[in-house]
Design a protein around this motif. Structure first.
Motif, short mmCIF file in Angstrom:
data_model
loop_
_atom_site.label_atom_id
_atom_site.label_comp_id
_atom_site.label_asym_id
_atom_site.label_seq_id
_atom_site.Cartn_x
_atom_site.Cartn_y
_atom_site.Cartn_z
N LEU A 350 0.82 -1.21 0.00
CA LEU A 350 0.00 0.00 0.00
C LEU A 350 0.86 1.26 0.00
N THR A 351 1.96 1.20 0.74
CA THR A 351 2.85 2.36 0.79
C THR A 351 3.49 2.62 -0.55
N LEU A 352 3.98 1.57 -1.21
CA LEU A 352 4.59 1.77 -2.52
C LEU A 352 3.57 2.30 -3.52
N ALA A 353 2.34 1.82 -3.44
CA ALA A 353 1.30 2.33 -4.35
C ALA A 353 1.14 3.84 -4.18
N ASP A 354 1.08 4.31 -2.94
CA ASP A 354 0.97 5.74 -2.69
C ASP A 354 2.24 6.46 -3.12
N PHE A 355 3.39 5.89 -2.84
CA PHE A 355 4.68 6.50 -3.16
C PHE A 355 4.81 6.74 -4.66
N ILE A 356 4.31 5.78 -5.45
CA ILE A 356 4.32 5.95 -6.91
C ILE A 356 3.29 6.97 -7.34
N SER A 357 2.08 6.85 -6.82
CA SER A 357 0.97 7.68 -7.30
C SER A 357 1.16 9.16 -6.98
N CYS A 358 1.79 9.48 -5.84
CA CYS A 358 1.96 10.89 -5.47
C CYS A 358 3.18 11.53 -6.11
N GLY A 359 3.95 10.78 -6.89
CA GLY A 359 5.11 11.34 -7.58
C GLY A 359 6.42 11.22 -6.82
N SER A 360 6.39 10.69 -5.60
CA SER A 360 7.63 10.59 -4.82
C SER A 360 8.64 9.63 -5.46
N TYR A 361 8.14 8.58 -6.10
CA TYR A 361 9.05 7.62 -6.73
C TYR A 361 9.82 8.27 -7.87
N ASP A 362 9.13 9.04 -8.72
CA ASP A 362 9.80 9.73 -9.81
C ASP A 362 10.85 10.72 -9.28
N ARG A 363 10.48 11.47 -8.25
CA ARG A 363 11.42 12.45 -7.70
C ARG A 363 12.65 11.76 -7.12
#
Length: 470
Positions: A350-363
């Protein structure tokens, strides 16, 4: 050489090197005895290794390696700006106290001071604040049913986020129902080993662990020649293999990207043969010479299994990976996984899903690309200046480089690296035992693992280990 009074400032140090054994072992014994007897008091600063080498009439590398090994054993300490000093402790360490274990090849493995082993990210760079924010949001928004036994594919929130991200960033064509969450590449390969049949073609240079997983599934591996353009997939037609396991984005460990014409060729082979390509998207996120190369899966979703993970982009400790499957394989893989198969924790999903969706993964990826590119440049510039005879390859992407060495150079460099407490891999360990390719000597050097402050010292140790390889 006769012994003289020891200057407590460490500016003058004469030692008795008489006896049997190598110069380095005699020097280490003399230094241990000086500490044990109290002639070198705790905190005493030793002379720079260049100065002591000149005084003793020995090679500078000999003194540097002796200092480094005594630091590993705990007799000395070394800090930038403070020099090498006698360690401060209540009682000296016993010289025979074990500080090493034997590795399976019979070579002594000493404590690691500088970790340049490939395939690991900088653990100190994990985005704690952004991850913590995603944990909070994920737990706040998660439905209650998320904490019951759920879909064996993995949480739908993560599969939905992955489908969108992989389409946008890697050119993957899929939908959430064809994504299966797993605990990493090895887990994915074990599951696939239960559902594919026949021989598996692999790259002549690659991870032996992956070949072992295929063999444990009862499948034979067939090596494909590798060059600067990746695997020579034209050899597939005569290999008898029904499945091919490749690293198209950045061949591991040699470093080439699979050429466009070879991408088309492997897809033509899979369609004509009814074969399957397992695409290990190794280093797909970290390309420095141009935009990341898109996944081969986008060319033929029905003939390619695409596998990715956060092992290098975030942390291997998360144990999160994914398979993008052709439709005909989904049910087979789910049956192999089983309803009670160990799966990744729901909170991390669930955390990774949010991390990707909110743009944190790209940053995070953009930030880490810049950091790793700076490290790559420091590594190549330093090697060019200090060890100009070493050719560096495989640096267009990823977190490692291959240093090509002359005959005998790999073994010599590995011995020196062990003495210096430097973790680095030899290229020979990656070669398929049945490969027709001639053996190649070199080092596989990872530049991702050390924290920022420790990286220059690790590169310095690498140059020292290479200085005698020719």
């Amino acid at each position: 050489m006769a012994e003289s009074e020891v200057n407590p400032t460490g500016s003058d140090l004469h030692l008795d090197l008489s006896g049997e054994g190598s110069v380095r072992s005699r020097l280490m014994g003399a230094l241990r005895e000086a500490v044990r007897s109290g002639r070198l008091a705790p905190g005493t600063r030793l002379p720079p290794y260049r100065g002591l080498a000149a005084d003793l009439g020995v090679a500078r590398n000999t003194v540097a390696e002796a200092y480094a090994e005594l630091v590993q054993e705990g007799w000395l300490t070394a800090r930038q700006g403070s020099g090498t000093r006698v360690a401060r402790r209540v009682a000296p360490l016993r010289p025979d106290r074990p500080d090493r274990v034997d590795d399976p090849r019979g070579l002594p493995r000493r404590r690691v001071l500088h970790d340049l082993a490939p395939s690991s990210p900088d653990a100190s760079a994990f985005p704690r604040s952004a991850w913590r924010a995603s944990v909070r949001r994920a737990l706040t928004e998660a439905p209650s049913e998320a904490f019951a036994a759920g879909d064996v594919r993995g949480r739908p929130e993560l599969r939905t986020a992955l489908a969108e991200y992989l389409a946008r960033a890697r050119g993957v064509r899929t939908d959430p129902e064809r994504i299966v969450v797993c605990s990493g590449f090895a887990h994915a390969l074990m599951l696939l080993g239960r559902v594919v049949e026949g021989a598996v073609a692999v790259e002549s240079f690659g991870l032996g662990y992956h070949r072992e997983l295929v063999a444990q599934a009862g499948l034979r591996t067939v090596p494909l020649t590798v060059d600067a353009g990746g695997a020579r997939v034209g050899e597939l037609a005569g290999s008898g293999a029904a499945t091919a396991l490749l690293t198209p984005a950045h061949q591991f460990p040699l470093g080439g990207a699979l050429l466009p014409e070879r991408r088309a060729e492997v897809i033509d082979w899979a369609r004509a043969r009814g074969g399957l390509l397992i695409e290990d998207d190794y280093d797909g996120e970290f390309r420095y010479d141009r935009r990341p190369v898109g996944a081969v899966q986008g060319l033929a979703p029905e003939r390619v299994v695409y596998i990715g993970s956060v092992g290098k982009s975030l942390s291997p400790a998360l144990r999160l990976g994914w398979m993008v499957l052709p439709g005909f394989l989904v049910d087979r893989v789910l049956a192999a996984k089983g309803p009670r198969e160990v799966w990744s924790g729901v909170v991390d999903q669930l955390t990774l899903a949010d991390f990707i969706s909110c743009g944190s993964y790209d940053r995070h990826l953009r930030r880490m690309r810049q950091r790793y590119r700076r490290r790559r440049d420091l590594l190549t510039d330093t090697l060019a200046r200090r060890v100009p005879g070493v050719r560096v390859g495989g640096i267009a992407a990823g977190l490692h480089a291959v240093l090509e060495l002359p005959e005998g150079g790999e073994a010599a460099a590995l011995r020196a690296a062990r003495r210096l407490g430097l973790a680095v891999d030899g290229l020979a360990d990656y070669r398929h035992p049945d490969s027709a390719m001639p053996p190649r000597e070199g080092l596989v050097v990872g530049y991702g693992t050390p924290p920022e402050h420790a990286f220059p010292a690790a590169v310095d140790a690498l140059c020292l280990a290479l200085s005698g390889t020719g």
